[in-house]
Design an enzyme around this catalytic site. Structure first.
Site, PDB file in Angstrom:
ATOM      1  N   GLY A  53       0.816  -1.211   0.000  1.00  0.00           N
ATOM      2  CA  GLY A  53       0.000   0.000   0.000  1.00  0.00           C
ATOM      3  C   GLY A  53       0.848   1.258   0.000  1.00  0.00           C
TER       4      GLY A  53
ATOM      5  CB  THR B  29       0.909   3.853   4.838  1.00  0.00           C
ATOM      6  OG1 THR B  29      -0.399   4.317   4.494  1.00  0.00           O
ATOM      7  CG2 THR B  29       1.386   4.594   6.058  1.00  0.00           C
TER       8      THR B  29
ATOM      9  CB  ALA C  10      -4.770  -0.796   8.472  1.00  0.00           C
TER      10      ALA C  10
ATOM     11  CD  GLU D 142      -1.394  -6.293   3.024  1.00  0.00           C
ATOM     12  OE1 GLU D 142      -2.503  -6.345   3.583  1.00  0.00           O
ATOM     13  OE2 GLU D 142      -0.968  -5.279   2.454  1.00  0.00           O
TER      14      GLU D 142
HETATM   15  O1  LIG Z   1      -4.678  -4.130   0.022  1.00  0.00           O
HETATM   16  C1  LIG Z   1      -3.923  -3.333   0.488  1.00  0.00           C
HETATM   17  C2  LIG Z   1      -3.341  -3.384   1.821  1.00  0.00           C
HETATM   18  O2  LIG Z   1      -4.079  -4.101   2.760  1.00  0.00           O
HETATM   19  C3  LIG Z   1      -2.970  -2.005   2.351  1.00  0.00           C
HETATM   20  O3  LIG Z   1      -2.097  -2.194   3.421  1.00  0.00           O
HETATM   21  C4  LIG Z   1      -4.163  -1.171   2.814  1.00  0.00           C
HETATM   22  O4  LIG Z   1      -5.103  -1.070   1.769  1.00  0.00           O
HETATM   23  C5  LIG Z   1      -3.731   0.232   3.245  1.00  0.00           C
HETATM   24  O5  LIG Z   1      -3.169   0.875   2.163  1.00  0.00           O
HETATM   25  P1  LIG Z   1      -2.719   2.389   2.197  1.00  0.00           P
HETATM   26  O6  LIG Z   1      -1.504   2.470   3.031  1.00  0.00           O
HETATM   27  O7  LIG Z   1      -2.471   2.728   0.749  1.00  0.00           O
HETATM   28  O8  LIG Z   1      -3.875   3.179   2.751  1.00  0.00           O
END
Ligand SMILES: O=C[C@H](O)[C@H](O)[C@H](O)COP(=O)(O)O
Length: 268
Positions: A59, A61, A117, A137
């Site tokens: 993701g 972050t 998340a 994950e």
């Molecule tokens: O499917 C994606 C993962 O679970 C990510 O860790 C989650 O969606 C959070 O992503 P982001 O950091 O882009 O908000």
């Protein structure tokens, strides 16, 4: 050691939880990207030591966490770090930053896993899989002594479903998506939606070659995350759910005022 956390939300009134949250989160103009970076940087600084095997989540972050790891290695403040990816995206991130790549076959016991998340509730139960990554994950997180979640302030809530409105992502074997849809509908009383790709015709296909069903939250009903996770997982054809229950030991939130708030499951 995780304390036994309730698998129900601690608060069921959004208005009440919002006023509690406002103690921590004053919604100013701090950009979400800056907040993500704050959370990721603090999490790496506090939780990664030389010699560690580190699980790398997926993701937007996590990009900042890998950047921070690379900075500390470059500055020789961290040495001998091995990284296990949890998706194709994180594999590429590790490679891009020239970090040492390993896998769970070679390194099955990780010191820490750091991941983003989609939503994190009051007892650090998470929804993940908004970007299509959840099975690898969860395997990587479960292989780590410490699972540390990083997020911007918009992801924090008292109860799952307050801020993440798309429901619970569930990875399914493609030939099973209709029977699984029907069984989840029977189980929860809501109809899952087959996630569609944006720049491709047809459904999203995960890194594992599977489909994603997004299962809406039942309106007005508190989610028993522990029981729901198990019930969905028991359906033949389900590979994994995006409910990460009693897994996170710590969460770091980048706040709107430029500070970072960390929460530990042992304190909740
Ligand atoms: O499917 C994606 C993962 O679970 C990510 O860790 C989650 O969606 C959070 O992503 P982001 O950091 O882009 O908000």
């Amino acid at each position: 050691m995780l304390t036994l956390q309730s698998s129900f939300c601690r608060f069921n009134l959004v208005g009440r939880s919002r006023s509690k949250l406002e103690k921590y989160f004053s919604f100013q103009d701090m950009s979400l990207e800056t907040a993500k970076k704050l959370a990721a940087t603090s999490a790496v600084d506090d939780n990664v030591k030389s010699g560690f095997a580190v699980g790398i989540g997926s993701g937007s972050t996590v990009v900042y966490a890998v950047q921070r790891l690379a900075e500390l290695i470059e500055a020789k403040q961290l040495e001998n770090i091995k990284c296990v990816p949890s998706s194709f995206q994180s594999l590429q991130l590790i490679r891009k930053h020239h970090l040492r790549l390993t896998d769970l076959e070679e390194t099955p016991d990780l010191d820490v896993a750091i991941d983003g998340a989609d939503e994190v509730d009051a007892v650090l139960t998470c929804i993940k899989g908004g970007g299509g990554c959840l099975t690898q994950e969860k395997i990587v997180a479960a292989s780590a002594k410490n699972f540390v979640v990083i997020a911007d302030y918009s992801k924090r809530s008292e109860c799952l479903g307050e801020t993440w409105k798309k429901g619970i992502p569930v990875e399914v074997i493609p030939m099973a998506y209709v029977p699984v849809t029907k069984k989840i509908e029977h189980l929860l009383g809501v109809k899952p939606v087959l996630r569609q790709a944006v720049a491709k015709a047809g459904p999203v296909v995960t890194d594992n070659g599977n489909f994603i069903l997004d299962c809406p939250f039942v309106p007005g009903k508190l989610l028993d995350t522990y029981a729901t996770n198990i019930s969905i997982k028991m359906i033949p054809g389900v590979v994994e759910t995006g409910l990460f229950v009693r897994m996170a030991q710590k969460a770091y939130f980048g706040l709107a005022d430029g500070s970072t708030k960390s929460l530990e499951s042992s304190e909740l």
